[in-house]
Design an enzyme around this catalytic site. Structure first.
Site, mmCIF file in Angstrom:
data_model
loop_
_atom_site.group_PDB
_atom_site.id
_atom_site.type_symbol
_atom_site.label_atom_id
_atom_site.label_comp_id
_atom_site.label_asym_id
_atom_site.label_seq_id
_atom_site.Cartn_x
_atom_site.Cartn_y
_atom_site.Cartn_z
ATOM 1 N N TYR A 101 -13.783 6.412 -13.972
ATOM 2 C CA TYR A 101 -13.787 5.170 -13.187
ATOM 3 C C TYR A 101 -14.197 3.983 -14.058
ATOM 4 C CZ TYR A 101 -14.569 2.110 -9.156
ATOM 5 O OH TYR A 101 -14.505 1.083 -8.252
ATOM 6 N N CYS B 28 -5.984 -4.908 -5.476
ATOM 7 C CA CYS B 28 -7.119 -4.194 -4.883
ATOM 8 C C CYS B 28 -6.903 -2.684 -4.822
ATOM 9 C CB CYS B 28 -7.397 -4.696 -3.468
ATOM 10 S SG CYS B 28 -8.066 -6.356 -3.398
ATOM 11 N N ASP C 280 0.862 -1.185 0.000
ATOM 12 C CA ASP C 280 0.000 0.000 0.000
ATOM 13 C C ASP C 280 0.894 1.229 0.000
ATOM 14 O OD1 ASP C 280 -2.323 1.704 0.237
ATOM 15 O OD2 ASP C 280 -3.357 0.043 1.220
ATOM 16 N N VAL D 101 1.484 1.691 -6.867
ATOM 17 C CA VAL D 101 1.337 0.676 -7.916
ATOM 18 C C VAL D 101 1.695 1.194 -9.312
ATOM 19 C CG1 VAL D 101 -0.338 -0.800 -6.723
ATOM 20 C CG2 VAL D 101 -1.161 1.127 -8.127
#
Length: 260
Positions: A167, A90, A40, A64
């Site tokens: 999105y 995720c 994270d 990421v």
């Protein structure tokens, strides 16, 4: 005879693992006897979460979208566990902005669109490509299986609502690349599966007033409530243990079809 698989003893990498669907997945995998690197952002509570979850959980601070960060996280996986069996993507962000808001004469900022696509789509692909290299070094099981990569899309990939252009584009991209990547990695014995969750009780939704959350839950045909992140995590385990599921997008949504 098909090989019966178990997540017990697997080495996993979970991105976005400090909260929401990611954290639930980390907790379930640990509970089933796996070892997990929780990836994270450096500013996330990841280090604290990993410390709480015990010695089989290690925190890797990373963005990421950075090849270097993710490379370092995978180096940590190899150093800690010697292998990588399962990657779960995720990490993600969301915004709600109309393409053009005529009342305010406001056009969707291009930078906002780029950021969402970069984190959700490019970030997911970055983690996939680097995970595949490490997984390919695993000795195959009797079925020829070396690993599984699970991605997170959304029902917004199929029924995006008003304000979800960025999105939906990012999640639709994840859906679209699932099969070609599964085909790319099939000769290596690496599976690729995407989960498309409906409305789940995550930090993204937790910020909404309870009245709104209840209303959203009632839109779901059955069970008529928001999904529990533990249910997402349960599906990840089922996918890891069933080697025939590959190149597929699984809707986890209580039969929800989003309205405009």
């Amino acid at each position: 005879m098909a090989t019966i698989r178990s997540v017990k003893g697997m080495a996993a990498l979970v991105t976005g693992g400090a909260s929401g669907l990611g954290r639930a997945t980390v907790e379930r995998l640990l509970g089933q006897g796996a070892r997990v690197v929780l990836l994270d952002l450096p500013a996330s509570p990841g280090a604290q979460v990993a410390a709480e979850l015990g010695e089989r959980c290690v925190f890797a601070p990373a963005d990421v979208t950075s090849a270097e960060d993710v490379g370092d996280a995978l180096t940590a996986v190899r150093k800690e566990f010697g292998r990588l069996d399962l990657t779960v993507n995720c990490a993600g962000v969301g915004i709600a902005v109309k393409t053009y808001n005529s009342k305010k004469d406001k056009v969707h900022e291009l930078e906002d669109f780029r950021r969402v696509v970069n984190v959700n789509l490019v970030g997911t692909f970055n983690v996939i490509r680097l995970s595949a290299r490490l997984m390919s070094q695993n000795p195959p099981d009797p079925d020829g299986h070396r690993g599984l990569i699970v991605n997170t899309a959304s029902v917004a990939a199929f029924e995006g609502q008003v304000g979800q252009a960025a999105y939906s584009a990012s999640k639709g991209g994840i859906v679209g690349m699932t099969l070609p990547i599964a085909r790319d990695l099939a000769p290596l014995g690496i599976r690729v599966v995407t989960i498309a969750p409906g409305l789940f009780s995550t930090p993204l939704l937790a910020s909404l007033p309870e009245r709104v959350r209840n209303f959203l839950g009632q839109q779901v045909p059955f069970p008529s409530r928001l999904g529990n992140p533990a249910e997402y995590a349960h599906l990840v385990q089922a996918l890891a243990e069933n080697p025939m599921v590959n190149g597929e997008v699984v809707r986890l949504d209580g039969a929800l079809r989003m309205q405009p």
